[in-house]
Design an enzyme around this catalytic site. Structure first.
Site, PDB file in Angstrom:
ATOM      1  CE  LYS A  20       1.503   3.683   3.000  1.00 41.63           C
ATOM      2  NZ  LYS A  20       1.740   2.136   3.088  1.00 41.63           N
ATOM      3  N   PRO A 103       8.418   6.447  11.459  1.00 38.72           N
ATOM      4  CG  PRO A 103       7.756   4.725  12.751  1.00 38.72           C
ATOM      5  CD  PRO A 103       7.209   5.833  12.021  1.00 38.72           C
ATOM      6  N   GLY A 107       6.795   1.053   6.106  1.00 38.51           N
ATOM      7  CA  GLY A 107       5.608   0.805   5.452  1.00 38.51           C
ATOM      8  C   GLY A 107       4.270   1.831   5.751  1.00 38.51           C
ATOM      9  CG  ASP A 145       2.458   3.813  -1.113  1.00 37.10           C
ATOM     10  OD1 ASP A 145       1.528   3.344  -1.472  1.00 37.10           O
ATOM     11  OD2 ASP A 145       3.101   3.548  -0.055  1.00 37.10           O
TER      12      ASP A 145
HETATM   13  O1  C5P Z   1       6.375   3.164  -6.284  1.00 35.45           O
HETATM   14  P1  C5P Z   1       7.499   2.980  -5.249  1.00 35.45           P
HETATM   15  O2  C5P Z   1       8.905   3.354  -5.474  1.00 35.45           O
HETATM   16  O3  C5P Z   1       7.138   3.517  -3.797  1.00 35.45           O
HETATM   17  O4  C5P Z   1       7.602   1.508  -4.928  1.00 35.45           O
HETATM   18  C1  C5P Z   1       8.681   0.846  -4.597  1.00 35.45           C
HETATM   19  C2  C5P Z   1       8.869  -0.512  -5.085  1.00 35.45           C
HETATM   20  O5  C5P Z   1       7.725  -1.361  -4.780  1.00 35.45           O
HETATM   21  C3  C5P Z   1       8.782  -0.470  -6.675  1.00 35.45           C
HETATM   22  O6  C5P Z   1       9.976  -0.544  -7.236  1.00 35.45           O
HETATM   23  C4  C5P Z   1       8.317  -2.005  -7.105  1.00 35.45           C
HETATM   24  O7  C5P Z   1       9.218  -2.844  -6.790  1.00 35.45           O
HETATM   25  C5  C5P Z   1       7.343  -2.202  -6.008  1.00 35.45           C
HETATM   26  N1  C5P Z   1       5.777  -2.079  -6.149  1.00 35.45           N
HETATM   27  C6  C5P Z   1       5.117  -2.794  -6.829  1.00 35.45           C
HETATM   28  N2  C5P Z   1       3.743  -2.676  -7.426  1.00 35.45           N
HETATM   29  C7  C5P Z   1       3.136  -1.357  -6.761  1.00 35.45           C
HETATM   30  C8  C5P Z   1       4.128  -0.711  -5.980  1.00 35.45           C
HETATM   31  C9  C5P Z   1       5.295  -0.834  -5.657  1.00 35.45           C
HETATM   32  O8  C5P Z   1       5.830  -3.758  -7.556  1.00 35.45           O
HETATM   33  N3  C5P Z   1       1.867  -1.483  -7.071  1.00 35.45           N
END
Ligand code: C5P
Length: 349
Positions: A20, A103, A107, A145
């Site tokens: 994405k 990659p 992101g 995500d």
């Molecule tokens: O949910 P995920 O593990 O992919 O998110 C990685 C990190 O990004 C989380 O540990 C959090 O610190 C941050 N995050 C956030 N707010 C979001 C999504 C991600 O703070 N809405």
């Protein structure tokens, strides 16, 4: 012998886990759970990992050709399988083999997409039958995500980014992705956002974009990625590259040039293939690693999953899953009209 090899091969389910980009990303504030309240406009692109899943009686194992991907419980695809096992209260196993093309730490949602692919595939192979809507709660436990990849296409992500609403209008265009080859930690970028987050009126660029007349496509320049500043603070070595990349993308006529998620990948959107090719050549000549892709619409994404899961035959030729994959995407359940993708267009679904 040959027949035995064929029979084994037939038992594997091969799926694509698409990447994405975030066409826009707004950080609205911090939440009580420590996450951030987001407004994100997601877009699937046809850059993909390959995931091969082979059911086995017991045990889970994941393999991956990329040295930076962990193979223990830090691996999101393995965690997806464990979550589904636990949720369904079953003891069946699987081998999961991932070939990375997206990659890592870029992101582009590669790990999240692999995890969503494993959820959807094992839901079918183990005959759990939750379907994308039923898998949503498991997906959001895995990562913010992951739920988007149960939906795909052009979609709005609210809350932590995990409340996903497909857009009526789907964007179709050419995408040029630049991989600086340097992973950036999403958690570290969000931690930096906190230092600069000030109480403010919610920004409205995504709402303006969504409600504007997209047929003219003039709305792209209003989109922003509010993580960019924090990403460049976290990875200052990227600043000069980003400036050069953006200059080339815009110079070649990109309608949008932006960081994806928390980076480090950058991308440009183009309304025709020639411009995209020219941008790719210019970036390659400047020494960047460049990947070219097209957007994948909601219909195309659903069509892909529907075909992939329908094509699978179990060990005894069984394909009798209780799964509601076909057409059941919960609140994502619109019927759509497929159209030939050309240029940068928006399609209604
Ligand atoms: O949910 P995920 O593990 O992919 O998110 C990685 C990190 O990004 C989380 O540990 C959090 O610190 C941050 N995050 C956030 N707010 C979001 C999504 C991600 O703070 N809405």
């Amino acid at each position: 012998m040959e027949r035995a090899v064929k029979a084994r091969a037939a038992r594997a389910l091969r799926v694509r886990a698409y990447a994405k980009v975030n066409l826009g990303l707004e950080v609205l504030g911090t939440r009580q759970d420590g996450y951030h309240e987001l407004r994100s406009l997601f877009q699937t692109i046809d850059l993909h990992d390959d995931v091969v899943i082979r059911p086995r009686p017991h045990g889970l194992e994941v393999r991956c050709d990329h040295p930076d991907v962990p193979l223990d419980e830090r691996n999101l695809a393995l965690r997806a399988a464990l979550e589904l096992q636990r949720h369904a209260g079953i003891d069946r196993g699987a081998d999961i083999a991932i070939t990375k093309r997206i990659p890592v730490g870029g992101g582009l949602g590669g790990g999240s997409s692999d995890a969503a692919a494993v959820l959807m595939a094992l839901d079918r192979l183990w005959q759990v039958g939750l379907g994308p809507a039923g898998l949503h709660a498991l997906a959001r436990r895995l990562g913010a995500d992951v739920p988007f990849f149960l939906v795909g296409g052009t979609a709005l992500g609210l809350a932590r980014g995990d409340e996903v609403y497909p857009m009526r209008r789907q964007i179709r265009c050419h995408v040029v992705v630049i991989d600086p080859g340097r992973p950036v930690s999403t958690a570290a970028v969000f931690a930096r956002v906190d230092q600069s987050l000030t109480p403010r009126e919610n920004s409205h660029t995504i709402f303006r974009f969504v409600s504007s007349d997209l047929e003219g496509l003039r709305a792209f320049p209003i989109l922003v990625n509010e993580l960019e500043q924090a990403t460049l603070e976290e990875a200052p070595d990227l600043a000069d590259q980003v400036r050069r990349i953006r200059g080339i993308l815009i110079g070649e006529g990109a309608v949008l040039a932006s960081l994806s998620g928390s980076g480090s990948s950058f991308f440009g959107l183009y309304d025709d293939a020639r411009r995209a090719r020219r941008a790719q050549s210019a970036l390659v000549a400047a020494g960047f690693r460049v990947l070219r892709a097209r957007t994948v619409s909601l219909d195309q994404y659903r069509g892909f999953w529907s075909r992939s899961l329908r094509g699978w035959r179990g060990a005894k030729g069984s394909n009798q899953s209780r799964s509601r994959h076909h057409g059941d995407h919960g609140r994502q359940g619109h019927s759509g009209r497929g159209r030939k993708a050309e240029g940068l267009r928006v399609d209604r679904v």
